[in-house]
Design an enzyme around this catalytic site. Structure first.
Site, PDB file in Angstrom:
ATOM      1  N   LYS A  12     -11.582 -40.223   4.529  1.00 34.66           N
ATOM      2  CA  LYS A  12     -10.627 -40.680   5.540  1.00 34.66           C
ATOM      3  C   LYS A  12      -9.410 -39.747   5.669  1.00 34.66           C
ATOM      4  O   LYS A  12      -9.168 -38.898   4.802  1.00 34.66           O
ATOM      5  CB  LYS A  12     -10.173 -42.107   5.189  1.00 34.66           C
ATOM      6  CG  LYS A  12     -11.331 -43.117   5.182  1.00 34.66           C
ATOM      7  CD  LYS A  12     -10.831 -44.538   4.993  1.00 34.66           C
ATOM      8  CE  LYS A  12     -11.980 -45.518   4.989  1.00 34.66           C
ATOM      9  NZ  LYS A  12     -11.534 -46.917   4.981  1.00 34.66           N
ATOM     10  N   TYR A  52     -16.438 -50.294  13.197  1.00 38.40           N
ATOM     11  CA  TYR A  52     -15.657 -51.378  12.577  1.00 38.40           C
ATOM     12  C   TYR A  52     -15.753 -52.681  13.386  1.00 38.40           C
ATOM     13  O   TYR A  52     -14.811 -53.478  13.367  1.00 38.40           O
ATOM     14  CB  TYR A  52     -14.200 -50.944  12.430  1.00 38.40           C
ATOM     15  CG  TYR A  52     -13.986 -49.986  11.248  1.00 38.40           C
ATOM     16  CD1 TYR A  52     -14.496 -50.270   9.987  1.00 38.40           C
ATOM     17  CD2 TYR A  52     -13.245 -48.813  11.403  1.00 38.40           C
ATOM     18  CE1 TYR A  52     -14.302 -49.415   8.909  1.00 38.40           C
ATOM     19  CE2 TYR A  52     -13.046 -47.946  10.319  1.00 38.40           C
ATOM     20  CZ  TYR A  52     -13.579 -48.265   9.086  1.00 38.40           C
ATOM     21  OH  TYR A  52     -13.383 -47.418   8.012  1.00 38.40           O
ATOM     22  N   ASN A 115      -7.555 -46.154   1.901  1.00 39.00           N
ATOM     23  CA  ASN A 115      -8.350 -46.279   0.671  1.00 39.00           C
ATOM     24  C   ASN A 115      -9.344 -45.131   0.509  1.00 39.00           C
ATOM     25  O   ASN A 115     -10.410 -45.285  -0.051  1.00 39.00           O
ATOM     26  CB  ASN A 115      -9.017 -47.655   0.589  1.00 39.00           C
ATOM     27  CG  ASN A 115      -9.973 -47.904   1.737  1.00 39.00           C
ATOM     28  OD1 ASN A 115     -10.122 -47.071   2.625  1.00 39.00           O
ATOM     29  ND2 ASN A 115     -10.636 -49.045   1.726  1.00 39.00           N
ATOM     30  N   HIS A 118     -14.847 -44.378   2.967  1.00 37.28           N
ATOM     31  CA  HIS A 118     -15.725 -45.485   3.354  1.00 37.28           C
ATOM     32  C   HIS A 118     -17.113 -45.188   2.810  1.00 37.28           C
ATOM     33  O   HIS A 118     -17.532 -44.034   2.785  1.00 37.28           O
ATOM     34  CB  HIS A 118     -15.786 -45.594   4.889  1.00 37.28           C
ATOM     35  CG  HIS A 118     -16.901 -46.470   5.376  1.00 37.28           C
ATOM     36  ND1 HIS A 118     -16.768 -47.834   5.490  1.00 37.28           N
ATOM     37  CD2 HIS A 118     -18.183 -46.182   5.735  1.00 37.28           C
ATOM     38  CE1 HIS A 118     -17.919 -48.350   5.918  1.00 37.28           C
ATOM     39  NE2 HIS A 118     -18.788 -47.364   6.075  1.00 37.28           N
ATOM     40  N   GLU A 129     -25.428 -46.450  10.016  1.00 36.92           N
ATOM     41  CA  GLU A 129     -24.231 -45.610   9.986  1.00 36.92           C
ATOM     42  C   GLU A 129     -24.580 -44.123  10.007  1.00 36.92           C
ATOM     43  O   GLU A 129     -23.896 -43.331  10.641  1.00 36.92           O
ATOM     44  CB  GLU A 129     -23.368 -45.960   8.762  1.00 36.92           C
ATOM     45  CG  GLU A 129     -22.732 -47.339   8.904  1.00 36.92           C
ATOM     46  CD  GLU A 129     -21.895 -47.765   7.710  1.00 36.92           C
ATOM     47  OE1 GLU A 129     -21.806 -47.013   6.724  1.00 36.92           O
ATOM     48  OE2 GLU A 129     -21.314 -48.862   7.779  1.00 36.92           O
TER      49      GLU A 129
HETATM   50  P1  CMP Z   1     -13.669 -49.576   4.788  1.00 36.86           P
HETATM   51  O1  CMP Z   1     -14.532 -49.624   3.575  1.00 36.86           O
HETATM   52  O2  CMP Z   1     -13.742 -48.347   5.633  1.00 36.86           O
HETATM   53  O3  CMP Z   1     -13.976 -50.861   5.691  1.00 36.86           O
HETATM   54  C1  CMP Z   1     -13.021 -51.464   6.527  1.00 36.86           C
HETATM   55  C2  CMP Z   1     -11.677 -50.853   6.380  1.00 36.86           C
HETATM   56  O4  CMP Z   1     -10.618 -51.643   6.861  1.00 36.86           O
HETATM   57  C3  CMP Z   1     -11.349 -50.714   4.883  1.00 36.86           C
HETATM   58  O5  CMP Z   1     -12.152 -49.727   4.308  1.00 36.86           O
HETATM   59  C4  CMP Z   1      -9.860 -50.433   4.941  1.00 36.86           C
HETATM   60  O6  CMP Z   1      -9.567 -49.083   5.300  1.00 36.86           O
HETATM   61  C5  CMP Z   1      -9.467 -51.346   6.101  1.00 36.86           C
HETATM   62  N1  CMP Z   1      -8.909 -52.638   5.631  1.00 36.86           N
HETATM   63  C6  CMP Z   1      -9.562 -53.620   5.013  1.00 36.86           C
HETATM   64  N2  CMP Z   1      -8.718 -54.662   4.757  1.00 36.86           N
HETATM   65  C7  CMP Z   1      -7.522 -54.289   5.246  1.00 36.86           C
HETATM   66  C8  CMP Z   1      -6.258 -54.916   5.310  1.00 36.86           C
HETATM   67  N3  CMP Z   1      -6.061 -56.147   4.825  1.00 36.86           N
HETATM   68  N4  CMP Z   1      -5.237 -54.272   5.892  1.00 36.86           N
HETATM   69  C9  CMP Z   1      -5.440 -53.042   6.403  1.00 36.86           C
HETATM   70  N5  CMP Z   1      -6.624 -52.388   6.385  1.00 36.86           N
HETATM   71  C10 CMP Z   1      -7.654 -53.005   5.811  1.00 36.86           C
END
Ligand code: CMP
Length: 160
Positions: A12, A52, A115, A118, A129
């Protein structure tokens, strides 16, 4: 040779901005997973809305899209026996501040949104995906020189 699984990771924008790309790719390489596809992509709304879609309507959805568009991402297809489960374990649980130490998110993130990476969560989502981000010509088949040392004989389907 036993059929290997394929899975998708997306490195990311936070990882790119924080100079963590090599660190992340290196963790998967050191684990023994094989990189069979890799490219940088500037994400846009159409692809993000699809990727998403299960988060559409959640309070963080627009902010998540803005974050994912803030710099190019790097999409990587990893291959290996049990690659989907192994990759999820290396990545760790969603929120960096509660992910286990030793995982990418546990070691490198304190955020729920930023984070780092993904990863596909099941064989079904991995297949979808990978198709979403890669053409078949962008995925490569080759034998890695360390294959016999990464897997045991039984896992390779070579037991007499
Ligand atoms: P990812 O595994 O890419 O799947 C969905 C993404 O949404 C997650 O990682 C985070 O980057 C984002 N995400 C999930 N929960 C939250 C949250 N509570 N607030 C902001 N971003 C979130």
């Amino acid at each position: 040779m036993v059929k290997e699984e394929r899975t998708l990771i997306i490195i990311k924008p936070d990882a790119l901005q924080r100079n963590l790309m090599g660190e992340i790719i290196g963790r998967f390489e050191r684990k023994g997973l094989k990189i069979v596809g890799m490219k940088m992509i500037q994400l846009e709304d159409v692809l993000l809305d699809e990727h998403y879609c299960q988060h559409k309507g959640k309070p963080f959805f627009e902010s998540l899209k803005k974050f994912m568009k803030s710099a190019p991402v790097t999409a990587v297809v990893l291959s290996g026996i049990n690659a989907i489960k192994a990759t999820r374990l290396i990545v760790g649980s969603t929120k960096g501040y509660e992910a286990d130490a030793g995982t990418i998110r546990g070691d490198l993130s304190v955020s729920g949104q930023a984070n780092i990476v993904h990863a596909s969560d099941s064989p079904e989502s991995a297949e979808l995906e990978i198709k979403r981000f890669f053409n078949s010509g962008e995925i490569f088949e080759y034998k890695k020189a360390d294959y016999e040392f990464v897997y045991g004989e039984e896992e390779r389907g070579e037991m007499l």
